[in-house]
Each structure stands twice: as C-alpha cells, then as structure tokens.
Scaffold this active site. Structure first.
Site, PDB file in Angstrom:
ATOM      1  N   ASP A  41       0.806  -1.114   0.059  1.00 47.14           N
ATOM      2  CA  ASP A  41       0.059   0.059   0.077  1.00 47.14           C
ATOM      3  C   ASP A  41       0.805   1.389   0.038  1.00 47.14           C
ATOM      4  O   ASP A  41       1.323   1.691   1.013  1.00 47.14           O
ATOM      5  CB  ASP A  41      -0.959  -0.040   1.276  1.00 47.14           C
ATOM      6  CG  ASP A  41      -1.661   1.307   1.546  1.00 47.14           C
ATOM      7  OD1 ASP A  41      -1.553   2.042   0.356  1.00 47.14           O
ATOM      8  OD2 ASP A  41      -2.383   1.370   2.422  1.00 47.14           O
ATOM      9  N   GLU A 119      31.914   9.905   2.698  1.00 50.82           N
ATOM     10  CA  GLU A 119      32.332   9.564   4.009  1.00 50.82           C
ATOM     11  C   GLU A 119      31.189   9.633   5.188  1.00 50.82           C
ATOM     12  O   GLU A 119      30.531  10.290   5.073  1.00 50.82           O
ATOM     13  CB  GLU A 119      33.304  10.635   4.533  1.00 50.82           C
ATOM     14  CG  GLU A 119      34.621  10.732   3.508  1.00 50.82           C
ATOM     15  CD  GLU A 119      35.265  12.135   3.592  1.00 50.82           C
ATOM     16  OE1 GLU A 119      35.694  12.608   4.673  1.00 50.82           O
ATOM     17  OE2 GLU A 119      35.714  12.711   2.398  1.00 50.82           O
ATOM     18  N   GLU A 121      29.692  10.013   8.768  1.00 53.38           N
ATOM     19  CA  GLU A 121      29.814  10.328  10.113  1.00 53.38           C
ATOM     20  C   GLU A 121      28.485  10.058  11.026  1.00 53.38           C
ATOM     21  O   GLU A 121      27.699  10.318  10.437  1.00 53.38           O
ATOM     22  CB  GLU A 121      30.325  11.844  10.256  1.00 53.38           C
ATOM     23  CG  GLU A 121      31.626  11.802   9.532  1.00 53.38           C
ATOM     24  CD  GLU A 121      32.074  13.428   9.526  1.00 53.38           C
ATOM     25  OE1 GLU A 121      33.383  13.536   9.311  1.00 53.38           O
ATOM     26  OE2 GLU A 121      31.070  14.277   9.745  1.00 53.38           O
ATOM     27  N   GLU A 176      35.995  10.660  15.425  1.00 56.62           N
ATOM     28  CA  GLU A 176      35.804  12.165  14.535  1.00 56.62           C
ATOM     29  C   GLU A 176      36.003  13.380  15.830  1.00 56.62           C
ATOM     30  O   GLU A 176      36.142  12.811  16.955  1.00 56.62           O
ATOM     31  CB  GLU A 176      34.507  12.398  13.735  1.00 56.62           C
ATOM     32  CG  GLU A 176      34.528  12.262  12.250  1.00 56.62           C
ATOM     33  CD  GLU A 176      35.625  13.583  11.825  1.00 56.62           C
ATOM     34  OE1 GLU A 176      36.023  14.293  12.452  1.00 56.62           O
ATOM     35  OE2 GLU A 176      35.830  13.353  10.721  1.00 56.62           O
ATOM     36  N   GLU A 183      33.724   8.354  12.194  1.00 55.50           N
ATOM     37  CA  GLU A 183      33.652   8.338  10.885  1.00 55.50           C
ATOM     38  C   GLU A 183      34.083   7.186  10.382  1.00 55.50           C
ATOM     39  O   GLU A 183      35.169   6.405  10.728  1.00 55.50           O
ATOM     40  CB  GLU A 183      34.574   9.150  10.126  1.00 55.50           C
ATOM     41  CG  GLU A 183      34.525   9.455   8.876  1.00 55.50           C
ATOM     42  CD  GLU A 183      35.365  10.490   8.276  1.00 55.50           C
ATOM     43  OE1 GLU A 183      35.141  11.733   8.783  1.00 55.50           O
ATOM     44  OE2 GLU A 183      35.842  10.458   7.064  1.00 55.50           O
ATOM     45  N   HIS A 232      30.356  13.694   3.275  1.00 56.10           N
ATOM     46  CA  HIS A 232      30.897  14.345   1.914  1.00 56.10           C
ATOM     47  C   HIS A 232      30.966  13.365   0.827  1.00 56.10           C
ATOM     48  O   HIS A 232      31.123  12.242   1.079  1.00 56.10           O
ATOM     49  CB  HIS A 232      32.397  14.431   2.359  1.00 56.10           C
ATOM     50  CG  HIS A 232      32.770  15.502   3.543  1.00 56.10           C
ATOM     51  ND1 HIS A 232      34.033  15.489   4.133  1.00 56.10           N
ATOM     52  CD2 HIS A 232      31.962  16.482   4.160  1.00 56.10           C
ATOM     53  CE1 HIS A 232      34.015  16.411   4.996  1.00 56.10           C
ATOM     54  NE2 HIS A 232      33.044  17.053   5.060  1.00 56.10           N
ATOM     55  N   ARG A 303      39.502  23.242   3.820  1.00 50.10           N
ATOM     56  CA  ARG A 303      38.266  22.428   4.406  1.00 50.10           C
ATOM     57  C   ARG A 303      37.147  23.401   4.837  1.00 50.10           C
ATOM     58  O   ARG A 303      36.257  23.024   5.427  1.00 50.10           O
ATOM     59  CB  ARG A 303      38.606  21.724   5.523  1.00 50.10           C
ATOM     60  CG  ARG A 303      39.398  20.143   5.127  1.00 50.10           C
ATOM     61  CD  ARG A 303      39.946  19.583   6.252  1.00 50.10           C
ATOM     62  NE  ARG A 303      40.943  18.705   5.761  1.00 50.10           N
ATOM     63  CZ  ARG A 303      40.947  17.338   5.426  1.00 50.10           C
ATOM     64  NH1 ARG A 303      39.679  16.777   5.502  1.00 50.10           N
ATOM     65  NH2 ARG A 303      41.833  16.834   5.022  1.00 50.10           N
ATOM     66  N   GLU A 320      35.307  16.783  -4.053  1.00 54.33           N
ATOM     67  CA  GLU A 320      34.708  16.384  -2.879  1.00 54.33           C
ATOM     68  C   GLU A 320      33.356  17.754  -2.628  1.00 54.33           C
ATOM     69  O   GLU A 320      33.900  18.769  -2.138  1.00 54.33           O
ATOM     70  CB  GLU A 320      35.646  16.311  -1.660  1.00 54.33           C
ATOM     71  CG  GLU A 320      35.055  16.365  -0.208  1.00 54.33           C
ATOM     72  CD  GLU A 320      35.848  16.280   1.030  1.00 54.33           C
ATOM     73  OE1 GLU A 320      36.638  17.638   0.966  1.00 54.33           O
ATOM     74  OE2 GLU A 320      35.916  15.493   1.892  1.00 54.33           O
ATOM     75  N   ARG A 322      31.076  18.885   0.165  1.00 56.46           N
ATOM     76  CA  ARG A 322      31.097  18.731   1.610  1.00 56.46           C
ATOM     77  C   ARG A 322      29.836  19.334   2.453  1.00 56.46           C
ATOM     78  O   ARG A 322      29.767  19.262   3.472  1.00 56.46           O
ATOM     79  CB  ARG A 322      32.500  19.764   2.242  1.00 56.46           C
ATOM     80  CG  ARG A 322      33.634  19.267   1.522  1.00 56.46           C
ATOM     81  CD  ARG A 322      34.715  20.087   2.020  1.00 56.46           C
ATOM     82  NE  ARG A 322      34.793  20.481   3.451  1.00 56.46           N
ATOM     83  CZ  ARG A 322      35.451  19.703   4.303  1.00 56.46           C
ATOM     84  NH1 ARG A 322      36.208  18.442   3.710  1.00 56.46           N
ATOM     85  NH2 ARG A 322      35.599  19.626   5.687  1.00 56.46           N
TER      86      ARG A 322
HETATM   87  P1  ADP Z   1      39.140  13.274   3.596  1.00 56.95           P
HETATM   88  O1  ADP Z   1      40.572  13.593   3.171  1.00 56.95           O
HETATM   89  O2  ADP Z   1      37.942  14.102   3.102  1.00 56.95           O
HETATM   90  O3  ADP Z   1      38.826  12.851   4.983  1.00 56.95           O
HETATM   91  P2  ADP Z   1      38.622  10.339   3.256  1.00 56.95           P
HETATM   92  O4  ADP Z   1      39.931  10.000   2.993  1.00 56.95           O
HETATM   93  O5  ADP Z   1      38.073  10.173   4.478  1.00 56.95           O
HETATM   94  O6  ADP Z   1      38.740  11.876   2.547  1.00 56.95           O
HETATM   95  O7  ADP Z   1      37.521   9.934   1.994  1.00 56.95           O
HETATM   96  C1  ADP Z   1      37.977   9.665   0.798  1.00 56.95           C
HETATM   97  C2  ADP Z   1      36.863   8.966  -0.194  1.00 56.95           C
HETATM   98  O8  ADP Z   1      37.028   9.318  -1.532  1.00 56.95           O
HETATM   99  C3  ADP Z   1      36.730   7.341   0.031  1.00 56.95           C
HETATM  100  O9  ADP Z   1      35.605   7.055   0.201  1.00 56.95           O
HETATM  101  C4  ADP Z   1      37.480   7.244  -1.228  1.00 56.95           C
HETATM  102  O10 ADP Z   1      37.068   5.688  -1.558  1.00 56.95           O
HETATM  103  C5  ADP Z   1      37.016   8.232  -1.985  1.00 56.95           C
HETATM  104  N1  ADP Z   1      37.470   8.368  -3.610  1.00 56.95           N
HETATM  105  C6  ADP Z   1      38.633   8.001  -3.623  1.00 56.95           C
HETATM  106  N2  ADP Z   1      39.181   8.097  -5.103  1.00 56.95           N
HETATM  107  C7  ADP Z   1      38.033   8.321  -5.557  1.00 56.95           C
HETATM  108  C8  ADP Z   1      37.454   8.523  -7.078  1.00 56.95           C
HETATM  109  N3  ADP Z   1      38.210   8.770  -7.863  1.00 56.95           N
HETATM  110  N4  ADP Z   1      36.247   8.818  -7.054  1.00 56.95           N
HETATM  111  C9  ADP Z   1      35.182   9.010  -6.175  1.00 56.95           C
HETATM  112  N5  ADP Z   1      35.447   8.764  -4.855  1.00 56.95           N
HETATM  113  C10 ADP Z   1      36.899   8.356  -4.630  1.00 56.95           C
HETATM  114 MG    MG Z   2      36.108  14.448   3.470  1.00 59.38          MG
HETATM  115 MG    MG Z   3      35.239  13.608   8.311  1.00 63.70          MG
HETATM  116 MG    MG Z   4      37.226  11.968   5.956  1.00 63.55          MG
HETATM  117 MG    MG Z   5      34.109  15.753  10.300  1.00 57.83          MG
END
Ligand code: ADP
Ligand code: MG
Ligand code: MG
Ligand code: MG
Ligand code: MG
Length: 431
Positions: A41, A119, A121, A176, A183, A232, A303, A320, A322
């Site tokens: 439903d 990412e 959190e 975190e 995270e 992110h 950032r 990224e 954010r």
């Molecule tokens: P931060 O430096 O922002 O904390 P993280 O290391 O926590 O970043 O997370 C990085 C994320 O980006 C991971 O999920 C990773 O698999 C992803 N990532 C890496 N290369 C690529 C890509 N080419 N396209 C999309 N995501 C990617």
């Molecule tokens: Mg990040």
């Molecule tokens: Mg983080």
């Molecule tokens: Mg991170």
């Molecule tokens: Mg954070």
C-alpha cells in the site's frame, strides 16, 4: 538461500525523505517478488502515493542480495534493495532509486561512469535500561567509568567487521572531532552501488550499535558548539576505465571537464541544498567554524569551502562536495549532483577562481572582493532556492520534487510554530 539456510528475506527501499522501509517475506514468496507481483500500500509511505492510486509493487534487485550477519545464523535473514513499480509493471516515478537510474543513463550516454565515495559520520549515545537513547555520549561516560572501557571503539570495530562481511572495502575508520562522533569511509564505487551501500551502511551502524547497548544517530548536529556529521561526497567521472578529471598538464592537474563539473555544482549549489541538507537540524551544522561549508566556493584542499579537491591525483582525482549530511536521501542527492555536474560539462561552465583562504575568517571586504555568496541558512530559504532552480526538478523528477516540497514546508511550519528553549532563555527575563 538454501545453502545458507535463509528463512526470511527483507525487501528494503527508502522513501523520498530518506527513511529505510522494509517488508519481510519468506523464500516461498520470492519468485513472485522477483516477477514484480508483490503489492504493497503505497499510500502508507510518506510522499509516495495518494489513497486512490495507492497500489505499488516492490521489485527486488538480485544484485543487492546480502545476508544480514547480525541476525541469527540459523534460520538467517537476507535482504534485497528494491525498486518501486506501478501494478502495470512500469517504474514508479516517485521511487528515488529508479529516478537515479534515469539520471545515470544520461551520464552513460555521454560515455561516463559516475563514481562516488561517501564519508560516513555519526554519533553514538548510551541507551537507558529500556533501550531508549539518552543524551549521554559514550566517551564522556567512559571517562567516569571505573573500568574505562570505550564502548564506542568496540562498537565501531564491530561495525567495520560486519561491513567487511557484507563485501565493503573499508578505507578508514576513526574517532571524529566531536565527542561521541565516529567516521567510517568505504571505497568509492559506481554511484548506484554506492547509494545502495550507503543505505546498508546506515542500517549496519544502527543495528550493531544497538547490540552494544548504544544508539547511533545520523542527525547532523546533535550538539551546539561541536562539529556536526557530514556525508562528504567524493565524485569523479571515468571513461573507459580512466579518470577523466585528471589532466597532468591542467591547472591543479585538473582536466577542463573536472573544472566544468565544479562549475555546474557551484551554479546549482543553492538549489540543491534542500536535498543535501533536508532537515531543520541540518542548518545548525552549516555554520562557520566547524569544517562545514557556508559559502559557495571551491578550493584546492581548503576544508572551509563547499567544494574541495583533495590532494591525491591520478585515479583518485576527485571533487569533494562537503555540504551533504548523512540524512540526505543518497539517490536524490546523487541525482542532483550528477545532473548539475553534467550541465556544467555540457554548457562549459567555468568556475570562479578557487578560494584558498579560510573563509570563516574573512573580513566583509575580503568576502565582497571574492564575491562570495552564502548557502541558504535554513530549510525555508533552501526550499525557496529549490523552487527557483528548474534543474532540481529535472534531476529528481516532478513526483519526488513536489512531494518533497510539500513534506518539507510542513516540517518547516511545524518548527516555526514552536517556542524554543533558546527564546525563553534569551527573552523571558529581558522583556
Ligand atoms: P578526507 O580527506 O576528506 O577525510 P577520506 O579519505 O575520508 O577523505 O575519504 C575519501 C573518499 O574518497 C573515500 O570514500 C574514497 O574511496 C573516495 N575516493 C577515492 N578516489 C575516488 C574517486 N576517483 N572517485 C570518487 N571517490 C573517490
Ligand atoms: Mg572529507
Ligand atoms: Mg570527517
Ligand atoms: Mg574523511
Ligand atoms: Mg568531520
């Protein structure tokens, strides 16, 4: 299922507002379900269907079959993520997952594979003796414990191990910035798989936390004065297995395509905010000073901006975004991100120069010189921006668009009518 002794199958989907729904069937009913004959439903699901057009079908995607390792191993439970169809077999426009597939086809038609790495959190709270969440976080409680056990670390370890059992590749998991906050990052994948994994991830976190007598919340900002939780979204486009965001000879080693993609995201940043930050509480996170974006800008590794290009290049070259928070519906926000990025590429939208200053600390003059505009500051402003940006409706389809606005204005009005604690504290004695 026979091999593993599975006796229950949970058919899952998430509604427009990002809430996980599920229906249990037994293996006997599976054939019927796979044939798209399993009715439910739709009018009982928020934003799905009106009472007079309420019959919908759940069509499980066999690729998403997973055993739920936290359930008993004997007479076990498996799940499958579903698309929602109309009784005549046509896809239901209000199904966020089906809608995302529609937008993905545009990328595929351009020869692109869309990859997303989120990412994740979240916060862990203690529960009371009835299993209800308290406002006590685990590490603060641990601080006063006689035997200082960090329940949170144990729970996180268990979450990671469970995710691994379910086929995730975990790249990092850590405490975190805020007390009680964790995270977990899993490896990026083709975007539909990532959206499904995000749904799974949230389910695992909640269930494993519960087994540790903790309550996990993805609410973006549980505590004023502490960092909030984000999702992110790292994103890239591949063509024939190559990351086309990378160009060793480009500015910042980014290709023109990557810059146009950024241009598209920035142009639609205001319009997509309500989808990325869908609840009242989301906007308490988007304040200066907590690593969350407030302005519409991009940077090469800063950032404090909305978009950051993390340092890694080659295959890991990525954009990224954010702003999204963990309560966003992943299918809807991925649809809008992708659509905006593709628009940027098609219309060759060059982004403004990158901003490398900490935008939280700029003077009004510096901000004016940089021509920085703000993200919408609350849900109401975000909904207005969403209504001003036709791309958002194209990206999520008219059904999701209209029901989302309807539901969210209602949520805003409910909130606006409340008298909050802060108002009493600030005004009662003053006036
Ligand atoms: P931060 O430096 O922002 O904390 P993280 O290391 O926590 O970043 O997370 C990085 C994320 O980006 C991971 O999920 C990773 O698999 C992803 N990532 C890496 N290369 C690529 C890509 N080419 N396209 C999309 N995501 C990617
Ligand atoms: Mg990040
Ligand atoms: Mg983080
Ligand atoms: Mg991170
Ligand atoms: Mg954070």
């Amino acid at each position: 299922m026979e091999e593993k002794g599975i006796e229950f199958i949970r058919l899952q989907f998430i509604d427009i507002f990002g809430v996980l729904k599920s229906m249990n069937i037994t293996p006997d009913e599976l054939d019927e379900a796979l044939d798209g004959k399993l009715m439910f439903d739709g009018s009982s699901i928020d934003g799905f269907a009106r009472i007079n057009e309420s019959d919908k079908c759940l069509v499980p995607d066999p690729d998403t079959f997973q055993i739920m390792p936290w359930r008993p191993t004997e007479k076990g439970v498996a799940r499958m993520i579903c698309d929602v169809h109309n009784p005549d077999g046509t896809p239901f426009e209000g199904c966020p997952r089906w809608n995302f597939k529609r937008v993905l086809r545009e990328a595929t038609d351009m020869g692109y594979e869309f990859n997303v790495g989120p990412e994740g959190e979240f916060f862990l709270f203690h529960t009371d003796d009835k299993g209800r969440p308290t406002l006590e976080i685990h590490d603060k409680a641990g601080y006063f414990d006689l035997a200082p056990i960090d329940y949170g670390e144990d729970a996180r370890r268990d979450i990671v191990l469970t995710m691994k059992q379910m086929g995730f590749r975990i790249e990092a998991s850590h405490h975190e910035v805020a007390p009680g906050q964790h995270e977990i990052d899993f490896k990026y994948d083709e975007a539909l798989k990532t959206a499904d994994k995000w749904v799974t991830f949230r389910d695992v976190v909640k269930n494993i936390a519960k087994n540790h007598c903790l309550y996990a919340t993805f609410m973006p900002k549980p505590f004023a004065g502490e960092n909030g939780s984000a999702m992110h979204c790292n994103q890239s486009l591949f063509k024939n297995g190559e990351n086309i965001f990378h160009d060793p000879n480009g500015d910042y080693e980014l290709s023109e395509t990557a810059l146009y993609y950024v241009g598209g995201l920035l142009r639609h940043a205001k319009g997509m905010t309500a989808i990325a930050n869908p609840i009242i509480n989301s906007y308490k996170r988007l304040r200066p000073g907590y690593e969350a974006p407030i302005n519409i800008a991009w940077s090469n590794s800063n950032r404090s901006t909305l978009i950051r290009i993390p340092g890694r290049r080659g295959k890991a070259t990525r954009v990224e975004l954010r702003s999204p928070d963990p309560v966003a519906n992943p299918y809807l926000i991925f649809s809008v991100m992708l659509k905006a990025g593709l628009e940027g590429i098609k219309n060759q939208i060059t982004p403004p120069p990158s901003v490398e200053e900490d935008v939280y600390c700029l003077t009004a003059k510096q901000r004016a010189d940089l021509d920085l505009t703000y993200l919408p500051r609350d849900l109401y402003a975000a909904l207005k921006e969403m209504e001003n940006d036709p791309l958002v409706e194209e990206a999520i389809g008219s059904h999701c668009y209209n029901r989302f606005l309807e539901g969210k204005y209602k949520e805003w009005n409910e909130y606006a009518e409340q008298v909050h604690r802060w108002e009493m504290d600030t005004y009662l004695r003053k006036y």
